[in-house]
Design a protein around this motif. Structure first.
Motif, PDB file in Angstrom:
ATOM      1  N   ASN A 162     -33.220 -27.583  77.332  1.00 12.33           N
ATOM      2  CA  ASN A 162     -34.424 -27.639  76.485  1.00 12.33           C
ATOM      3  C   ASN A 162     -34.106 -27.829  75.007  1.00 12.33           C
ATOM      4  O   ASN A 162     -34.849 -27.370  74.135  1.00 12.33           O
ATOM      5  CB  ASN A 162     -35.277 -26.378  76.665  1.00 12.33           C
ATOM      6  CG  ASN A 162     -35.768 -26.236  78.089  1.00 12.33           C
ATOM      7  OD1 ASN A 162     -36.459 -27.114  78.602  1.00 12.33           O
ATOM      8  ND2 ASN A 162     -35.405 -25.138  78.742  1.00 12.33           N
ATOM      9  N   ALA A 163     -33.007 -28.496  74.719  1.00 12.81           N
ATOM     10  CA  ALA A 163     -32.622 -28.742  73.330  1.00 12.81           C
ATOM     11  C   ALA A 163     -32.231 -30.208  73.150  1.00 12.81           C
ATOM     12  O   ALA A 163     -31.588 -30.803  74.020  1.00 12.81           O
ATOM     13  CB  ALA A 163     -31.466 -27.842  72.920  1.00 12.81           C
ATOM     14  N   PHE A 164     -32.648 -30.768  72.025  1.00 10.65           N
ATOM     15  CA  PHE A 164     -32.267 -32.135  71.648  1.00 10.65           C
ATOM     16  C   PHE A 164     -31.115 -32.059  70.664  1.00 10.65           C
ATOM     17  O   PHE A 164     -31.132 -31.251  69.731  1.00 10.65           O
ATOM     18  CB  PHE A 164     -33.445 -32.850  70.984  1.00 10.65           C
ATOM     19  CG  PHE A 164     -33.062 -34.128  70.265  1.00 10.65           C
ATOM     20  CD1 PHE A 164     -32.948 -35.309  70.960  1.00 10.65           C
ATOM     21  CD2 PHE A 164     -32.804 -34.127  68.897  1.00 10.65           C
ATOM     22  CE1 PHE A 164     -32.592 -36.487  70.312  1.00 10.65           C
ATOM     23  CE2 PHE A 164     -32.451 -35.288  68.235  1.00 10.65           C
ATOM     24  CZ  PHE A 164     -32.348 -36.482  68.947  1.00 10.65           C
ATOM     25  N   SER A 165     -30.115 -32.886  70.879  1.00  9.20           N
ATOM     26  CA  SER A 165     -29.013 -32.922  69.915  1.00  9.20           C
ATOM     27  C   SER A 165     -28.453 -34.329  69.815  1.00  9.20           C
ATOM     28  O   SER A 165     -28.523 -35.120  70.766  1.00  9.20           O
ATOM     29  CB  SER A 165     -27.898 -31.931  70.296  1.00  9.20           C
ATOM     30  OG  SER A 165     -27.333 -32.281  71.539  1.00  9.20           O
ATOM     31  N   MET A 166     -27.935 -34.637  68.652  1.00 17.66           N
ATOM     32  CA  MET A 166     -27.244 -35.905  68.456  1.00 17.66           C
ATOM     33  C   MET A 166     -26.067 -35.680  67.518  1.00 17.66           C
ATOM     34  O   MET A 166     -26.138 -34.891  66.569  1.00 17.66           O
ATOM     35  CB  MET A 166     -28.182 -36.981  67.905  1.00 17.66           C
ATOM     36  CG  MET A 166     -28.773 -36.712  66.545  1.00 17.66           C
ATOM     37  SD  MET A 166     -29.928 -38.029  66.011  1.00 17.66           S
ATOM     38  CE  MET A 166     -28.810 -39.432  65.829  1.00 17.66           C
ATOM     39  N   THR A 167     -24.970 -36.351  67.845  1.00 19.19           N
ATOM     40  CA  THR A 167     -23.763 -36.263  67.040  1.00 19.19           C
ATOM     41  C   THR A 167     -23.358 -37.674  66.643  1.00 19.19           C
ATOM     42  O   THR A 167     -23.199 -38.543  67.505  1.00 19.19           O
ATOM     43  CB  THR A 167     -22.616 -35.595  67.821  1.00 19.19           C
ATOM     44  OG1 THR A 167     -23.041 -34.299  68.269  1.00 19.19           O
ATOM     45  CG2 THR A 167     -21.385 -35.445  66.953  1.00 19.19           C
TER      46      THR A 167
END
Length: 253
Positions: free
Chosen positions: A182-187
């Motif tokens: 339930n988390a959005f992340s981008m690297t």
């Protein structure tokens, strides 16, 4: 007998007086509580209006800046114009329609970001290493719920293409999108160019805009890290959408 009746009457009168005082105090407490709740609601309503105004101001700076970058990229690489314009059409649709919404789904934002990357690809050398990876749990219940602020991915992507040496075979850009738990992340990471990046007039909206928007919308439910390791610049953004949604529901928003 009469004395007993008098005592009983006085006792009852005292009890009734105490009950009346207690009722009055309870009523006053309820009025104070209601006044406090009304004041808090008015404060939150005003805060929302101020935040909305701030976001509108920030976005009014952001969108023209994005258009300029995209059009400059296409203009300088006319031989790929047809492909670029096809991707640009998707980007424009998103900006003109979806970005006007307060929230979009993670799927919509990631699709937009991938189109934006495709447009920027026309600037790079064929030997340049561009790595795009997605790690997405499509079964996640929040993946297709509108909880993500639109255009939240622009700054990190644009910054990587701006500060990398796009014509060097030794350079690279890496973009990883994730949606799990339930988390959005981008690297986003890139090798920093040895060439001096000229500071353009009126540039620099990106960093301030992204950080400001995140603080306004997500408060403590996000983490944004930017750092350099050797000659590699790394930016990581993670937004806990479940925690944010829980707080929204608790606040009745």
């Amino acid at each position: 007998m009469q004395e007993n009746n008098t005592i009983t009457f006085i006792f009852l009168a005292i009890i009734l007086l105490l009950v009346a005082i207690i009722c009055l105090m309870v009523y006053q407490l309820m009025q104070v509580k209601k006044s406090k709740e009304d004041a808090e609601e008015s404060f939150y309503a005003l805060e929302r209006k101020v935040n909305d105004l701030q976001l509108e101001t920030l976005e009014s700076k952001l969108n023209p800046h994005l258009f300029k970058n995209i059009l400059n990229s296409i203009q300088s690489h006319a031989y790929q114009t047809y492909f670029a314009l096809d991707k640009l059409a998707n980007v424009l649709d998103y900006i003109l329609y979806e970005s006007k919404k307060k929230f979009v789904t993670a799927k919509e934002e990631i699709d937009f970001a991938l189109n934006l990357i495709e447009i920027n690809k026309i600037k790079i050398s064929p030997l340049f290493e561009l790595k795009i990876k997605t790690n997405i749990n499509k079964e996640d219940k929040l993946y297709e719920q509108p909880l993500l602020a639109p255009l939240i991915s622009i700054d990190l992507i644009e910054n990587a293409f701006k500060h990398a040496d796009l014509q060097s075979a030794d350079a690279f850009i890496s973009v990883v999108f994730e949606f799990k738990d339930n988390a959005f992340s981008m690297t986003v990471s890139n090798k920093i160019s040895d060439k001096k990046v000229l500071k353009k007039e009126r540039s620099g909206y990106g960093h301030a805009t992204l950080e400001h928007r995140l603080k306004i919308i997500y408060k403590n439910n996000f983490k944004l890290d930017r750092f350099v390791e050797n000659d590699i610049y790394i930016a990581h953004l993670k937004i806990d959408l479940l925690e944010y949604k829980t707080e929204m529901l608790a606040a009745g928003r």
